[in-house]
Design an enzyme around this catalytic site. Structure first.
Site, PDB file in Angstrom:
ATOM      1  N   ASN A  85       0.804  -1.216   0.000  1.00 14.17           N
ATOM      2  CA  ASN A  85       0.000   0.000   0.000  1.00 14.17           C
ATOM      3  C   ASN A  85       0.844   1.276   0.000  1.00 14.17           C
ATOM      4  O   ASN A  85       0.439   2.281  -0.576  1.00 14.17           O
ATOM      5  CB  ASN A  85      -0.923  -0.010   1.226  1.00 14.17           C
ATOM      6  CG  ASN A  85      -1.490   1.357   1.529  1.00 14.17           C
ATOM      7  OD1 ASN A  85      -2.359   1.849   0.817  1.00 14.17           O
ATOM      8  ND2 ASN A  85      -0.969   1.995   2.571  1.00 14.17           N
ATOM      9  N   TYR A 151       3.894  10.406 -11.725  1.00 15.29           N
ATOM     10  CA  TYR A 151       3.044   9.634 -10.796  1.00 15.29           C
ATOM     11  C   TYR A 151       2.291   8.547 -11.569  1.00 15.29           C
ATOM     12  O   TYR A 151       2.259   7.383 -11.159  1.00 15.29           O
ATOM     13  CB  TYR A 151       2.054  10.555 -10.071  1.00 15.29           C
ATOM     14  CG  TYR A 151       1.115   9.785  -9.175  1.00 15.29           C
ATOM     15  CD1 TYR A 151       1.576   9.161  -8.023  1.00 15.29           C
ATOM     16  CD2 TYR A 151      -0.239   9.651  -9.497  1.00 15.29           C
ATOM     17  CE1 TYR A 151       0.720   8.418  -7.214  1.00 15.29           C
ATOM     18  CE2 TYR A 151      -1.103   8.918  -8.697  1.00 15.29           C
ATOM     19  CZ  TYR A 151      -0.622   8.298  -7.553  1.00 15.29           C
ATOM     20  OH  TYR A 151      -1.464   7.561  -6.756  1.00 15.29           O
ATOM     21  N   VAL A 184      -9.847   9.280  -3.698  1.00 15.95           N
ATOM     22  CA  VAL A 184     -10.069   8.890  -2.300  1.00 15.95           C
ATOM     23  C   VAL A 184      -9.624  10.048  -1.423  1.00 15.95           C
ATOM     24  O   VAL A 184      -8.496  10.543  -1.575  1.00 15.95           O
ATOM     25  CB  VAL A 184      -9.228   7.645  -1.922  1.00 15.95           C
ATOM     26  CG1 VAL A 184      -9.572   7.180  -0.508  1.00 15.95           C
ATOM     27  CG2 VAL A 184      -9.430   6.514  -2.916  1.00 15.95           C
ATOM     28  N   THR A 186      -7.942  11.325   1.410  1.00 18.99           N
ATOM     29  CA  THR A 186      -6.978  10.969   2.466  1.00 18.99           C
ATOM     30  C   THR A 186      -5.969  12.119   2.483  1.00 18.99           C
ATOM     31  O   THR A 186      -6.199  13.152   1.864  1.00 18.99           O
ATOM     32  CB  THR A 186      -6.223   9.663   2.120  1.00 18.99           C
ATOM     33  OG1 THR A 186      -5.553   9.865   0.867  1.00 18.99           O
ATOM     34  CG2 THR A 186      -7.158   8.474   2.009  1.00 18.99           C
TER      35      THR A 186
HETATM   36  C1  8X3 Z   1      -4.818   8.824  -6.807  1.00 23.10           C
HETATM   37  C2  8X3 Z   1      -5.924   8.984  -7.764  1.00 23.10           C
HETATM   38  O1  8X3 Z   1      -6.862  10.286  -9.716  1.00 23.10           O
HETATM   39  O2  8X3 Z   1      -5.694  11.554  -8.005  1.00 23.10           O
HETATM   40  O3  8X3 Z   1      -4.034   7.721  -7.064  1.00 23.10           O
HETATM   41  O4  8X3 Z   1      -4.461  10.187  -9.537  1.00 23.10           O
HETATM   42  S1  8X3 Z   1      -5.706  10.308  -8.794  1.00 23.10           S
END
Ligand code: 8X3
Length: 250
Positions: A85, A151, A184, A186
């Site tokens: 995770n 990312y 999400v 968080t």
């Molecule tokens: C996070 C979701 O859509 O912000 O992994 O990239 S997003």
């Protein structure tokens, strides 16, 4: 027998929700994270329902990962479930302006860290002839968006690794589940925007984002599926979300 689950990044967000959900199932928990104080607090809370052991390491530190897992006490050495995770987004911007330290942090944590932990845990599962690895990917691993290339690439690597692990490990009775959450709420956006609370809050404005518990529910579904069933891949979006960057806000 009660399963033992090792969860990376267990002190916040999705990892914390999974640890909490597993604790309700009475699973034995190896709680991993970078903040010993938080690990201690979590251990105290969860040990009401389940046996817990804590491991303090940063997944990016290869030697620390290897040492932590190699030095688990004998009664914690058999790991049935690995939840990969730990991971995060650091910064956002076009490729020609990207902060290379942010890129390193994402590639080292989301990709190499996941590999280090898997490399340390998977041989035990192979020897035991069973196991379940759950990789927390992202919708960003399936759809690339502007200013998030690195990312998205790190999560696309997780998608590929889930497939690769399934190809290599199915023959040893090991299930692989890839979970790709959308938006999400968080501390994810807070980390991505380096503590800019106003900017982070905007991400979740005007719709009901997913909660970490929603993702934990899905993980529980995957790990409690009957032995002959592998939940291979789950994409979970907020109901108002049509794609990574398409969200219908009120
Ligand atoms: C996070 C979701 O859509 O912000 O992994 O990239 S997003």
């Amino acid at each position: 027998m009660t399963p033992t689950a090792l969860i990376t990044g267990s002190t916040s967000g999705i990892g914390l929700a999974i640890a909490t959900a597993f604790s309700k199932l009475k699973y034995r928990l190896i709680l991993c994270g970078r903040r010993q104080e938080r690990l201690d607090e979590l251990q105290q809370t969860l040990s009401r329902d389940s046996a817990c052991y804590t491991l303090n390491f940063d997944v990016r530190d290869r030697a620390a990962v290897e040492t932590a897992i190699a030095t688990l006490p004998a009664d914690w050495k058999t790991i049935d479930i690995l939840i990969n995770n730990a991971g995060n987004a650091h910064g956002m911007g076009p490729i020609h302006e990207g902060d290379v330290d942010d890129w390193d942090a994402m590639i080292d944590g989301n990709v190499k860290g996941l590999l280090y932990v898997t490399r340390a845990v998977a041989p035990g599962m192979v020897a035991n002839g069973h196991g379940h690895i759950v990789n927390i990917s992202s919708i960003a691993g399936k759809q690339t968006y502007a200013n998030g290339g690195v990312y998205c690439a790190s999560k696309a690597a997780v998608e590929a690794l889930s497939e690769g692990m399934r190809l290599d490990l199915t023959q040893y009775g090991i299930k692989i589940t890839n979970v790709a959450p959308g938006a999400v709420e968080t501390e994810f956006s807070l980390v991505r925007f380096k503590g800019d609370e106003a900017r982070a809050a905007k991400i979740y404005e005007g719709f009901s984002p997913l909660t970490a518990t929603d993702i934990a529910d899905a993980v529980v579904y995957a790990v409690t599926a009957p032995p002959h069933v592998t939940i291979a891949d789950m994409t979970i979006l907020a109901s108002a979300q049509a794609a990574a960057t398409t969200i219908h806000r009120k």
